[in-house]
Design a protein around this motif. Structure first.
Motif, mmCIF file in Angstrom:
data_model
loop_
_atom_site.group_PDB
_atom_site.id
_atom_site.type_symbol
_atom_site.label_atom_id
_atom_site.label_comp_id
_atom_site.label_asym_id
_atom_site.label_seq_id
_atom_site.Cartn_x
_atom_site.Cartn_y
_atom_site.Cartn_z
ATOM 1 N N THR A 124 -6.741 13.660 0.360
ATOM 2 C CA THR A 124 -7.581 13.404 1.524
ATOM 3 C C THR A 124 -6.773 12.660 2.591
ATOM 4 N N CYS A 125 -7.391 12.461 3.722
ATOM 5 C CA CYS A 125 -6.748 11.650 4.755
ATOM 6 C C CYS A 125 -7.019 10.171 4.453
ATOM 7 N N CYS A 126 -6.316 9.311 5.134
ATOM 8 C CA CYS A 126 -6.531 7.865 5.032
ATOM 9 C C CYS A 126 -6.280 7.328 3.617
ATOM 10 N N VAL A 127 -5.255 7.841 2.963
ATOM 11 C CA VAL A 127 -4.933 7.441 1.599
ATOM 12 C C VAL A 127 -4.724 5.925 1.500
ATOM 13 N N ASN A 128 -4.082 5.327 2.480
ATOM 14 C CA ASN A 128 -3.806 3.888 2.423
ATOM 15 C C ASN A 128 -5.078 3.049 2.407
ATOM 16 N N ASP A 129 -6.173 3.588 2.887
ATOM 17 C CA ASP A 129 -7.436 2.849 2.838
ATOM 18 C C ASP A 129 -7.829 2.513 1.408
ATOM 19 N N TYR A 130 -7.487 3.365 0.472
ATOM 20 C CA TYR A 130 -7.809 3.101 -0.932
ATOM 21 C C TYR A 130 -7.027 1.898 -1.459
ATOM 22 N N PHE A 131 -5.820 1.726 -0.982
ATOM 23 C CA PHE A 131 -5.018 0.569 -1.396
ATOM 24 C C PHE A 131 -5.529 -0.693 -0.710
ATOM 25 N N ASP A 132 -5.931 -0.554 0.543
ATOM 26 C CA ASP A 132 -6.523 -1.691 1.258
ATOM 27 C C ASP A 132 -7.830 -2.126 0.594
ATOM 28 N N ASP A 133 -8.599 -1.163 0.100
ATOM 29 C CA ASP A 133 -9.829 -1.496 -0.628
ATOM 30 C C ASP A 133 -9.530 -2.353 -1.848
ATOM 31 N N PHE A 134 -8.402 -2.083 -2.511
ATOM 32 C CA PHE A 134 -8.031 -2.879 -3.677
ATOM 33 C C PHE A 134 -7.738 -4.317 -3.264
ATOM 34 N N VAL A 135 -7.087 -4.493 -2.124
ATOM 35 C CA VAL A 135 -6.821 -5.841 -1.609
ATOM 36 C C VAL A 135 -8.146 -6.577 -1.401
ATOM 37 N N VAL A 136 -9.131 -5.898 -0.856
ATOM 38 C CA VAL A 136 -10.442 -6.503 -0.647
ATOM 39 C C VAL A 136 -11.086 -6.858 -1.984
ATOM 40 N N GLU A 137 -10.942 -5.980 -2.982
ATOM 41 C CA GLU A 137 -11.471 -6.277 -4.323
ATOM 42 C C GLU A 137 -10.831 -7.544 -4.906
ATOM 43 N N CYS A 138 -9.629 -7.852 -4.467
ATOM 44 C CA CYS A 138 -8.927 -9.075 -4.904
ATOM 45 C C CYS A 138 -9.250 -10.251 -3.988
ATOM 46 N N ASN A 139 -10.280 -10.126 -3.175
ATOM 47 C CA ASN A 139 -10.674 -11.173 -2.228
ATOM 48 C C ASN A 139 -9.536 -11.562 -1.293
ATOM 49 N N ASN A 140 -8.738 -10.573 -0.923
ATOM 50 C CA ASN A 140 -7.602 -10.765 -0.007
ATOM 51 C C ASN A 140 -6.583 -11.781 -0.523
ATOM 52 N N LYS A 141 -6.523 -11.962 -1.832
ATOM 53 C CA LYS A 141 -5.555 -12.895 -2.418
ATOM 54 C C LYS A 141 -4.229 -12.216 -2.736
ATOM 55 N N VAL A 142 -4.150 -10.909 -2.486
ATOM 56 C CA VAL A 142 -2.901 -10.167 -2.648
ATOM 57 C C VAL A 142 -2.647 -9.371 -1.378
ATOM 58 N N LYS A 143 -1.405 -8.936 -1.239
ATOM 59 C CA LYS A 143 -1.051 -8.022 -0.153
ATOM 60 C C LYS A 143 -0.136 -6.955 -0.712
ATOM 61 N N ILE A 144 -0.056 -5.855 -0.010
ATOM 62 C CA ILE A 144 0.772 -4.733 -0.442
ATOM 63 C C ILE A 144 2.214 -5.017 -0.068
ATOM 64 N N LYS A 145 3.079 -4.894 -1.061
ATOM 65 C CA LYS A 145 4.511 -5.054 -0.801
ATOM 66 C C LYS A 145 5.182 -3.698 -0.638
ATOM 67 N N GLU A 146 4.812 -2.752 -1.507
ATOM 68 C CA GLU A 146 5.483 -1.443 -1.490
ATOM 69 C C GLU A 146 4.562 -0.368 -2.040
ATOM 70 N N ILE A 147 4.638 0.813 -1.444
ATOM 71 C CA ILE A 147 3.891 1.985 -1.907
ATOM 72 C C ILE A 147 4.891 3.087 -2.213
ATOM 73 N N LYS A 148 4.824 3.603 -3.436
ATOM 74 C CA LYS A 148 5.701 4.712 -3.837
ATOM 75 C C LYS A 148 4.830 5.921 -4.171
ATOM 76 N N GLU A 149 5.081 7.009 -3.467
ATOM 77 C CA GLU A 149 4.337 8.239 -3.718
ATOM 78 C C GLU A 149 5.062 9.053 -4.784
ATOM 79 N N LYS A 150 4.341 9.400 -5.829
ATOM 80 C CA LYS A 150 4.844 10.271 -6.887
ATOM 81 C C LYS A 150 4.100 11.601 -6.796
ATOM 82 N N LYS A 151 4.456 12.541 -7.639
ATOM 83 C CA LYS A 151 3.838 13.865 -7.565
ATOM 84 C C LYS A 151 2.335 13.826 -7.853
#
Length: 91
Positions: A52-79
């Protein structure tokens, strides 16, 4: 000792966030803890959201689930999935 307690607290935050994330997003997006070391977490994200589009939104949602106590350092796309490294946000 203080660092060990911080590690334990961060691990708990990540584990709870994974459970909540999967409760509301599975099977479209599924989060799985791959490793947790030195306050760095690597989470595997799989599911149909990859097509789908807006794939990074799913990772941002995880940050919100962590109450913004984490941030994304790196994203690696695999097959078939993404590996995302999270670190403490410093907040």
């Amino acid at each position: 000792m203080k660092n060990k307690m911080a590690n334990s607290n961060n691990n708990r935050i990540i584990t709870e966030a994974i459970n909540n994330y999967n409760r509301y997003r599975k099977p479209e997006a599924v989060a799985e803890l791959i490793s947790f070391k030195d306050n760095k977490s690597i989470i595997k994200f799989s599911g149909h959201f990859r097509h789908t589009c807006c794939v990074n939104d799913y990772f941002d949602d995880f940050v919100v689930e962590c109450n913004n106590k984490v941030k994304i350092k790196e994203i690696k796309e695999k097959k078939e999935f993404y590996l995302v490294e999270f670190i403490p946000s410093g907040k």
